[in-house]
Design an enzyme around this catalytic site. Sequence first.
Site, PDB file in Angstrom:
ATOM      1  N   HIS A   1      -1.351   8.574  -6.355  1.00 11.04           N
ATOM      2  CA  HIS A   1      -2.603   9.324  -5.744  1.00 11.04           C
ATOM      3  C   HIS A   1      -3.858   8.930  -6.515  1.00 11.04           C
ATOM      4  O   HIS A   1      -4.789   9.532  -6.734  1.00 11.04           O
ATOM      5  CB  HIS A   1      -2.422  10.787  -6.142  1.00 11.04           C
TER       6      HIS A   1
HETATM    7  C1  LIG Z   1       4.228   4.979  -2.628  1.00  7.64           C
HETATM    8  C2  LIG Z   1       3.289   6.088  -2.049  1.00  7.64           C
HETATM    9  C3  LIG Z   1       3.720   7.307  -1.780  1.00  7.64           C
HETATM   10  C4  LIG Z   1       2.581   8.340  -1.568  1.00  7.64           C
HETATM   11  N1  LIG Z   1       3.025   9.524  -1.006  1.00  7.64           N
HETATM   12  C5  LIG Z   1       2.050  10.396  -0.613  1.00  7.64           C
HETATM   13  C6  LIG Z   1       2.218  11.544   0.188  1.00  7.64           C
HETATM   14  O1  LIG Z   1       3.783  11.814   0.435  1.00  7.64           O
HETATM   15  N2  LIG Z   1       1.301  12.287   0.635  1.00  7.64           N
HETATM   16  C7  LIG Z   1       0.176  12.055   0.321  1.00  7.64           C
HETATM   17  O2  LIG Z   1      -0.823  12.822   0.663  1.00  7.64           O
HETATM   18  N3  LIG Z   1      -0.409  10.924  -0.206  1.00  7.64           N
HETATM   19  C8  LIG Z   1       0.647  10.115  -0.771  1.00  7.64           C
HETATM   20  N4  LIG Z   1       0.344   8.833  -1.116  1.00  7.64           N
HETATM   21  C9  LIG Z   1      -0.985   8.744  -1.609  1.00  7.64           C
HETATM   22  C10 LIG Z   1      -1.851   8.380  -0.242  1.00  7.64           C
HETATM   23  O3  LIG Z   1      -0.964   7.678   0.653  1.00  7.64           O
HETATM   24  C11 LIG Z   1      -3.033   7.364  -0.417  1.00  7.64           C
HETATM   25  O4  LIG Z   1      -3.884   8.203  -1.434  1.00  7.64           O
HETATM   26  C12 LIG Z   1      -3.912   7.237   0.790  1.00  7.64           C
HETATM   27  O5  LIG Z   1      -3.070   6.505   1.734  1.00  7.64           O
HETATM   28  C13 LIG Z   1      -4.994   6.130   0.569  1.00  7.64           C
HETATM   29  O6  LIG Z   1      -5.774   6.106   1.593  1.00  7.64           O
HETATM   30  P1  LIG Z   1      -7.075   5.133   1.665  1.00  7.64           P
HETATM   31  O7  LIG Z   1      -7.627   5.121   2.873  1.00  7.64           O
HETATM   32  O8  LIG Z   1      -8.016   5.331   0.611  1.00  7.64           O
HETATM   33  O9  LIG Z   1      -6.466   3.711   1.378  1.00  7.64           O
HETATM   34  P2  LIG Z   1      -5.260   2.805   1.959  1.00  7.64           P
HETATM   35  O10 LIG Z   1      -4.810   3.678   3.018  1.00  7.64           O
HETATM   36  O11 LIG Z   1      -4.633   2.150   0.995  1.00  7.64           O
HETATM   37  O12 LIG Z   1      -6.125   1.759   2.960  1.00  7.64           O
HETATM   38  C14 LIG Z   1      -6.524   0.720   2.509  1.00  7.64           C
HETATM   39  C15 LIG Z   1      -6.584  -0.424   3.405  1.00  7.64           C
HETATM   40  O13 LIG Z   1      -7.313  -1.629   3.114  1.00  7.64           O
HETATM   41  C16 LIG Z   1      -6.677  -2.881   3.275  1.00  7.64           C
HETATM   42  N5  LIG Z   1      -7.547  -3.774   2.683  1.00  7.64           N
HETATM   43  C17 LIG Z   1      -7.654  -3.744   1.204  1.00  7.64           C
HETATM   44  N6  LIG Z   1      -8.525  -4.689   0.820  1.00  7.64           N
HETATM   45  C18 LIG Z   1      -8.811  -5.476   2.002  1.00  7.64           C
HETATM   46  C19 LIG Z   1      -9.604  -6.642   2.314  1.00  7.64           C
HETATM   47  N7  LIG Z   1     -10.075  -7.544   1.086  1.00  7.64           N
HETATM   48  N8  LIG Z   1      -9.537  -7.092   3.507  1.00  7.64           N
HETATM   49  C20 LIG Z   1      -8.791  -6.472   4.476  1.00  7.64           C
HETATM   50  N9  LIG Z   1      -8.196  -5.547   4.131  1.00  7.64           N
HETATM   51  C21 LIG Z   1      -8.129  -4.730   3.102  1.00  7.64           C
HETATM   52  C22 LIG Z   1      -5.452  -2.649   2.810  1.00  7.64           C
HETATM   53  O14 LIG Z   1      -4.405  -3.486   3.095  1.00  7.64           O
HETATM   54  C23 LIG Z   1      -5.194  -1.346   3.338  1.00  7.64           C
HETATM   55  O15 LIG Z   1      -4.431  -1.209   4.684  1.00  7.64           O
HETATM   56  C24 LIG Z   1       1.270   7.850  -1.540  1.00  7.64           C
HETATM   57  C25 LIG Z   1       0.851   6.684  -1.963  1.00  7.64           C
HETATM   58  C26 LIG Z   1       1.967   5.834  -2.206  1.00  7.64           C
HETATM   59  C27 LIG Z   1       1.467   4.299  -2.528  1.00  7.64           C
END
Ligand SMILES: Cc1cc2nc3c(=O)[nH]c(=O)nc-3n(C[C@H](O)[C@H](O)[C@H](O)COP(=O)(O)OP(=O)(O)OC[C@H]3O[C@@H](n4cnc5c(N)ncnc54)[C@H](O)[C@@H]3O)c2cc1C
Length: 557
Positions: free
Chosen positions: A495
């Site tokens: 997280h």
């Molecule tokens: C293994 C795991 C288990 C988890 N379990 C849970 C759970 O059960 N419940 C829960 O609520 N949360 C869970 N989490 C946490 C939650 O999934 C994350 O906190 C959340 O998805 C993050 O969202 P975000 O939009 O900030 O980033 P992300 O969803 O990570 O999105 C970022 C995106 O940007 C893209 N990106 C990055 N840099 C670039 C670039 N330079 N050019 C183009 N694209 C790029 C990436 O590929 C990615 O698709 C878990 C996370 C993980 C990794």
Amino acid sequence: MARPICFWLQYFAFLMFIGPIVSYALPRPPRPPQSPQDPSYLKFVSNATEFPSEDYYDYIIVGGGTAGCPLAATLSHSYKVLVLERGGVPHGETNLMSQEGFLATLMEADTYNSPAQSFTSEDGVENARGRVLGGSSAINAGFYSRADDDFYKKSGVNWDLRVVNQSYEWVERAIVFRPELKNWQSAVRDGLLEAGVDPYIGFSLDHSVGTKIGGSTFDSTGKRYSAADLLNYARPFNIKVAVYANVERILLATSSPYMGSRLSAIGVVYRDHTGRYHHAIVREHGEVILSAGAIGSPQLLLLSGIGPRPYLSSWGIPVAHHLPFVGQFLFDNPRSGVSIVAPIPLEHSLIQVVGITESGAYIEAASNVIPFISPARSIFIWTPSSPLYLTVATLMEKIIGPLSSGSLRLASTDVRVNPIVRFNYFSNPVDLQRCVNGTRKIGDILRSRSMEDFKVRNWFGGHDFRFVGPALPVDQADNHLMEDFCRRTVSTIWHYHGGCVVGKVVDGDFRVFGIDALRIVDGSTFGVSPGTNPQATLLMLGRYVGLKIIRERTRYR
Ligand SMILES: Cc1cc2nc3c(=O)[nH]c(=O)nc-3n(C[C@H](O)[C@H](O)[C@H](O)COP(=O)(O)OP(=O)(O)OC[C@H]3O[C@@H](n4cnc5c(N)ncnc54)[C@H](O)[C@@H]3O)c2cc1C
Ligand SMILES: *[C@@H]1O[C@H](CO)[C@@H](O)[C@H](O)[C@H]1NC(C)=O
Ligand SMILES: *[C@@H]1O[C@H](CO)[C@@H](O)[C@H](O)[C@H]1NC(C)=O
Ligand SMILES: *[C@@H]1O[C@H](CO)[C@@H](O)[C@H](O)[C@H]1NC(C)=O
């Protein structure tokens, strides 16, 4: 490696696991829509190689992740939108699309190509980030629970709670399900209540003290839904999604002298799979929005010359705008817990039940899922020729906050290389106390009647838990022993957040300080982890900011 525990348990576990581990999948090019079950978003998703070298959009969203997809789908109802995602499409990938594939996806994680990108923080804890359409919501454990009230009060954002609720509901209608508890999760629920984590709330998506069953982004057949599925809400002719599109830099220009010569984002540079460069440019009144996550968004700001001046200069990056807190205030909630080998068959369960305590910790559980065992590495017994698995049940705790923070530094000017991160777990003593509190609660659960069935007969005819990895200290009243347990067994619940925190790097409307037409909408803006698990809030956030932007522009046109 030594063979732990008894052979029969391993054999039994092996049978339970043979399914998920045989199907290995690597990213494949997106397929054209074929069957009626194909999601409709595939119609507007293509390989970045097929995009022109220059094109114009109202909104350019960097990162098709948890917040980026709902944001893009929403904005497409009024404006022309481009999503740039560095990974491929999850649809059709067996492991990504099912609950049972959670383990294999994390096991396959590498640093360059896989949908889960592995990284290890300087603290020595292994971690992972999503690199696929849907982002980390396409590789996570699927638990879904809304933010706590404190989050709205203290996040520095003037939330419109009516729109917050509408946004959650929009997400939940499409991708959230009620899980069905089997033996381990039911026992944990009962154990939490016996341990005084009450009242019993039943199934609820809201955050309140007590024991509850949360939502899941896996349906009753174990099929995964993710942020990518929210793209089905988009207006197809107004949106394009480029996959295998690595954004390298934000293009900045000084806007008209009448505006006091402010810096403005005018587009981005990205590279396709073959290394060819593309420019995406924003139209008048448009914006670049970073949704690249807590690691990706601060990294892109730094690579674009937005960050602490001395630091950027040390890399030879021309400074476009001095912003001292980019990459600072990076947090990860420490996880600790225990795992036991159970003498009875267990379901495969990711998180379904949560205990929301008043002493600084949340208690969650999983069964038969190796990455949840802490610390993961020490019991990781797997070779391609002889997969050996244990039937393991895990009880874990995540502390609220945390207060301890770390930072992110570039490892390279190549955006594909993961930055160097450090979380400084437990550098703040309050975090350690919260961990001790949570761990004691786990001790209380283990002593509850509901846990009796999970004990095994010992040499002397009594019954005891058979721990895999660390056992809880026998004397849980000894603070030093408990603190030592927390420090020794620390792992991540994935997280991590921060790096572009509200009030430090972006304002309460998620606009980057000092730069026009540039916002950040993802977990990098959070100074605390919302609720028990963050994905609900991040999915809501994408929808919420999309609605806000549309309303702002309609009002001032
Ligand atoms: C293994 C795991 C288990 C988890 N379990 C849970 C759970 O059960 N419940 C829960 O609520 N949360 C869970 N989490 C946490 C939650 O999934 C994350 O906190 C959340 O998805 C993050 O969202 P975000 O939009 O900030 O980033 P992300 O969803 O990570 O999105 C970022 C995106 O940007 C893209 N990106 C990055 N840099 C670039 C670039 N330079 N050019 C183009 N694209 C790029 C990436 O590929 C990615 O698709 C878990 C996370 C993980 C990794
Ligand atoms: C993207 O398309 C290019 C050109 O058609 C192809 O060479 C490449 O393999 C594709 N890449 C992926 C990962 O789909
Ligand atoms: C939003 O939903 C929560 C939880 O369901 C509820 O308690 C709250 O009153 C709602 N707020 C508004 C403004 O509708
Ligand atoms: C730990 O738990 C005790 C007892 O419930 C409580 O008084 C204390 O405030 C908790 N510590 C933290 C840091 O939350």
